[in-house]
Design a protein around this motif. Sequence first.
Motif, PDB file in Angstrom:
ATOM      1  N   THR A 281       0.831  -1.216   0.000  1.00  0.00           N
ATOM      2  CA  THR A 281       0.000   0.000   0.000  1.00  0.00           C
ATOM      3  C   THR A 281       0.862   1.262   0.000  1.00  0.00           C
ATOM      4  N   PHE A 282       2.159   1.093   0.290  1.00  0.00           N
ATOM      5  CA  PHE A 282       3.074   2.225   0.413  1.00  0.00           C
ATOM      6  C   PHE A 282       2.550   3.290   1.372  1.00  0.00           C
ATOM      7  N   SER A 283       1.958   2.807   2.468  1.00  0.00           N
ATOM      8  CA  SER A 283       1.604   3.728   3.548  1.00  0.00           C
ATOM      9  C   SER A 283       2.880   4.380   4.068  1.00  0.00           C
ATOM     10  N   LEU A 284       3.952   3.587   4.139  1.00  0.00           N
ATOM     11  CA  LEU A 284       5.266   4.126   4.495  1.00  0.00           C
ATOM     12  C   LEU A 284       6.273   3.630   3.452  1.00  0.00           C
ATOM     13  N   TYR A 285       6.859   4.561   2.717  1.00  0.00           N
ATOM     14  CA  TYR A 285       7.932   4.213   1.776  1.00  0.00           C
ATOM     15  C   TYR A 285       9.241   4.405   2.533  1.00  0.00           C
ATOM     16  N   MET A 286       9.785   3.283   3.013  1.00  0.00           N
ATOM     17  CA  MET A 286      10.939   3.377   3.914  1.00  0.00           C
ATOM     18  C   MET A 286      12.225   2.929   3.228  1.00  0.00           C
ATOM     19  N   ALA A 287      13.286   3.707   3.429  1.00  0.00           N
ATOM     20  CA  ALA A 287      14.612   3.357   2.923  1.00  0.00           C
ATOM     21  C   ALA A 287      15.593   3.398   4.093  1.00  0.00           C
ATOM     22  N   LEU A 288      16.766   2.777   3.890  1.00  0.00           N
ATOM     23  CA  LEU A 288      17.829   2.832   4.898  1.00  0.00           C
ATOM     24  C   LEU A 288      18.933   3.726   4.334  1.00  0.00           C
ATOM     25  N   ALA A 289      19.223   4.811   5.055  1.00  0.00           N
ATOM     26  CA  ALA A 289      20.121   5.827   4.509  1.00  0.00           C
ATOM     27  C   ALA A 289      21.352   6.047   5.374  1.00  0.00           C
ATOM     28  N   ASP A 290      22.503   6.218   4.708  1.00  0.00           N
ATOM     29  CA  ASP A 290      23.709   6.683   5.403  1.00  0.00           C
ATOM     30  C   ASP A 290      23.473   8.127   5.839  1.00  0.00           C
ATOM     31  N   LYS A 291      24.084   8.500   6.936  1.00  0.00           N
ATOM     32  CA  LYS A 291      23.973   9.884   7.443  1.00  0.00           C
ATOM     33  C   LYS A 291      22.515  10.333   7.470  1.00  0.00           C
ATOM     34  N   ARG A 292      21.671   9.462   7.974  1.00  0.00           N
ATOM     35  CA  ARG A 292      20.222   9.688   7.928  1.00  0.00           C
ATOM     36  C   ARG A 292      19.798  11.044   8.500  1.00  0.00           C
ATOM     37  N   ASP A 293      20.304  11.375   9.701  1.00  0.00           N
ATOM     38  CA  ASP A 293      19.822  12.606  10.339  1.00  0.00           C
ATOM     39  C   ASP A 293      20.214  13.847   9.535  1.00  0.00           C
ATOM     40  N   GLU A 294      21.437  13.802   8.957  1.00  0.00           N
ATOM     41  CA  GLU A 294      21.859  14.930   8.114  1.00  0.00           C
ATOM     42  C   GLU A 294      21.014  15.007   6.848  1.00  0.00           C
ATOM     43  N   LEU A 295      20.732  13.838   6.288  1.00  0.00           N
ATOM     44  CA  LEU A 295      19.907  13.794   5.071  1.00  0.00           C
ATOM     45  C   LEU A 295      18.522  14.387   5.344  1.00  0.00           C
ATOM     46  N   LEU A 296      17.960  14.022   6.485  1.00  0.00           N
ATOM     47  CA  LEU A 296      16.636  14.509   6.861  1.00  0.00           C
ATOM     48  C   LEU A 296      16.638  16.038   6.941  1.00  0.00           C
ATOM     49  N   ARG A 297      17.682  16.594   7.542  1.00  0.00           N
ATOM     50  CA  ARG A 297      17.773  18.067   7.656  1.00  0.00           C
ATOM     51  C   ARG A 297      17.965  18.708   6.284  1.00  0.00           C
ATOM     52  N   PHE A 298      18.811  18.070   5.481  1.00  0.00           N
ATOM     53  CA  PHE A 298      19.055  18.589   4.125  1.00  0.00           C
ATOM     54  C   PHE A 298      17.742  18.632   3.334  1.00  0.00           C
ATOM     55  N   LEU A 299      16.995  17.537   3.399  1.00  0.00           N
ATOM     56  CA  LEU A 299      15.738  17.463   2.653  1.00  0.00           C
ATOM     57  C   LEU A 299      14.733  18.509   3.152  1.00  0.00           C
ATOM     58  N   ALA A 300      14.689  18.708   4.454  1.00  0.00           N
ATOM     59  CA  ALA A 300      13.767  19.713   5.006  1.00  0.00           C
ATOM     60  C   ALA A 300      14.098  21.090   4.431  1.00  0.00           C
ATOM     61  N   ASN A 301      15.392  21.388   4.270  1.00  0.00           N
ATOM     62  CA  ASN A 301      15.807  22.694   3.727  1.00  0.00           C
ATOM     63  C   ASN A 301      15.427  22.886   2.275  1.00  0.00           C
ATOM     64  N   VAL A 302      15.313  21.776   1.527  1.00  0.00           N
ATOM     65  CA  VAL A 302      14.907  21.904   0.121  1.00  0.00           C
ATOM     66  C   VAL A 302      13.425  21.531  -0.053  1.00  0.00           C
ATOM     67  N   GLU A 303      12.688  21.608   1.059  1.00  0.00           N
ATOM     68  CA  GLU A 303      11.232  21.437   1.061  1.00  0.00           C
ATOM     69  C   GLU A 303      10.757  20.047   0.646  1.00  0.00           C
ATOM     70  N   VAL A 304      11.553  19.033   0.983  1.00  0.00           N
ATOM     71  CA  VAL A 304      11.073  17.654   0.875  1.00  0.00           C
ATOM     72  C   VAL A 304      10.826  17.184   2.309  1.00  0.00           C
ATOM     73  N   GLU A 305       9.552  16.912   2.605  1.00  0.00           N
ATOM     74  CA  GLU A 305       9.215  16.479   3.962  1.00  0.00           C
ATOM     75  C   GLU A 305       9.413  14.970   4.081  1.00  0.00           C
ATOM     76  N   ALA A 306      10.345  14.567   4.927  1.00  0.00           N
ATOM     77  CA  ALA A 306      10.551  13.140   5.184  1.00  0.00           C
ATOM     78  C   ALA A 306      10.343  12.898   6.676  1.00  0.00           C
TER      79      ALA A 306
END
Length: 367
Positions: A281-306
């Motif tokens: 159903t892709f209720s949650l599209y989950m990936a495993l990411a290196d440097k996850r917390d930094e990636l999350l902040r980076f994405l927030a700055n470019v307006e991608v909500e993760a």
Amino acid sequence: MRVNYNYLSNEFSETDDIFQEWKELIASTDFTLGSYVEEFELLFADYVGAKHCIATNNGTDALILSLKSIGIGIGDEIITVANTFYASVGAIVAVGATPVLVDCDESYQISPTAIEEAISSKTRAIMPVHWGGASPLMDDIMSIAAIHGLDIIEDACMGIGASLQGKHPGTFGRVNAFSMHPLKSLNVMGDGGMVVTNDDDLGVWMRKYRNHGMINRDTIEFWGVNMRLQPLQAVVAKHRLRALKETICKRSENAYLLDDLLSSNEDRIKVPVRKAGHQETFSLYMALADKRDELLRFLANVEVEAKIHYPTPLNKQPAAQKNCIISPNLKNVNSQAQRLITLPVHQYLDSEHMKYISAQIDQFYSL
Ligand SMILES: *Cc1c(COP(=O)(O)O)cnc(C)c1O
């Protein structure tokens, strides 16, 4: 470009059909159970391929009702997975039983081997979770249950619209629960849930328990509670059930495209192998990411909500120090919690959004 995680304001931008039926409902004064709830129950039972559907006020109560219907209570151990929503475990504790939290596999689903290792003389049932809207290896779990004489109660709360080898979640276990909370694939603008079963006796018992144990207005057969779905929500459920196929189809298009786009970075960010014959159903599209917390902040700055589902697995919650048995080997659950990221692929996004997400991730890892 902005990529919202939340789709709720899109989903009900067009509500004329629902309002029309609400007007009819209001005129009918069918406010507790009644024809609107019954109509939805029949539609859903037919959709899933189960004999009985009993609609409840939410998914947590659907789980509690399921557990109670087969007499699970004090002294019983129920095996479930440590990376799930709180309610899977909360429901087990609510009926007085003991949750046994085990590890997941590389697809974030309960591991059949981990289930086998956790079986004790007190084990009564297995509660596999269709986590994120994907499914565990149900055939393996069914064989384990059969060998050890255990019941299965599926937590299919995120699994509405999924299928595996042509069967829907909710058709494997003895009694199984769903949720229609706004963040699930069938959203009723509020809370809602249901239980499905093929067992006639359980169906009859659950219908009564959900409504005070009443046989009729003046006669109580046994003490029950009020777990009824609201008719207003049943109307929304019916309308959204019609849109379900298209919802899942659009999410899948986005998800498979994003799988492809992310594969160029697979040494840094990985999605699970999609199992052949499984529709998620892709209720949650989950990936495993290196440097996850930094990636999350980076994405927030470019307006991608993760998001992260969840940074703290259940075994590490303060609540789990009581009432739970925690498997000594939660290697995957613990290591995934450091790397999990949930990306938006909902039905109101399109290929341009997926390309934007992927381009931003490329940008982040090339820095
Ligand atoms: C949402 C959810 C529940 C609880 O459902 P509610 O309707 O919110 O009570 C239980 N289990 C899982 C896996 C869920 O995702």
